[in-house]
Design an enzyme around this catalytic site. Sequence first.
Site, short mmCIF file in Angstrom:
data_model
loop_
_atom_site.label_atom_id
_atom_site.label_comp_id
_atom_site.label_asym_id
_atom_site.label_seq_id
_atom_site.Cartn_x
_atom_site.Cartn_y
_atom_site.Cartn_z
CG HIS A 251 -10.96 10.31 1.21
ND1 HIS A 251 -10.36 9.82 2.34
CD2 HIS A 251 -9.96 10.85 0.46
CE1 HIS A 251 -9.07 10.04 2.30
NE2 HIS A 251 -8.79 10.68 1.17
CD GLU B 213 -4.61 13.40 -2.70
OE1 GLU B 213 -4.70 14.42 -3.41
OE2 GLU B 213 -4.67 13.42 -1.45
#
EC number: 5.4.2.1
Length: 207
Positions: free
Chosen positions: A8, A81
């Site tokens: 990201h 994550e």
Amino acid sequence: MEIYFVRHGQTIWNVEKRFQGLSDSPLTELGITQAKLLGEKLKDIKFNKFYSTSLKRAYDTANYIKGNRKQKVEIFDDFVEISMGDMEGIKQEDFKKLYPEQVKNFFFNQLEYDPSSFGGESFLEVRERVIRGLNKFIELNKNYERVLVVSHGATLKTLLHYISGKDISTLSDEAIPKNTSYTIVKYENGKFEIIDFSNTSHLEEKL
């Protein structure tokens, strides 16, 4: 099949050096620009599917990359994550005061990282999760030519280390892919090959 693994864009907590984990922090203006530049770089490449995790920083990045294509970004949370437990949102310097040994392990000795005191996820747990997820991801997309998935730094580090076939003892040596970098993995006849790692040429040309 080719898989484009993308980290990201830069977030506010990246800048503030706060641990993000499963908590969310919005993209910075730079992070949005990074994602748009990658979208421009990849605009002429046909992707059968776009995926991201459910965390907004990844989902927004994926949508900027997708651009005006009619496809929808689908959620694939096996590549979310690493959970930082109670340390999410905490600045690195404050984390270091509370758990100096574990902060050191997090960055330099991942196999010894033990987050049980603050309810986090270990790198070994992440590794098991992403291996299961990778098998599921391949099964979902095995008939496609090319797919893209937006994920996260610690997760991609662990996943790409596994894909590379390196011994688990060398995990700490693996680099974390940079924000909006893309890593191209070729999957053929049951085997993986990394053909381009953490490519940020779209940023080097414009930023």
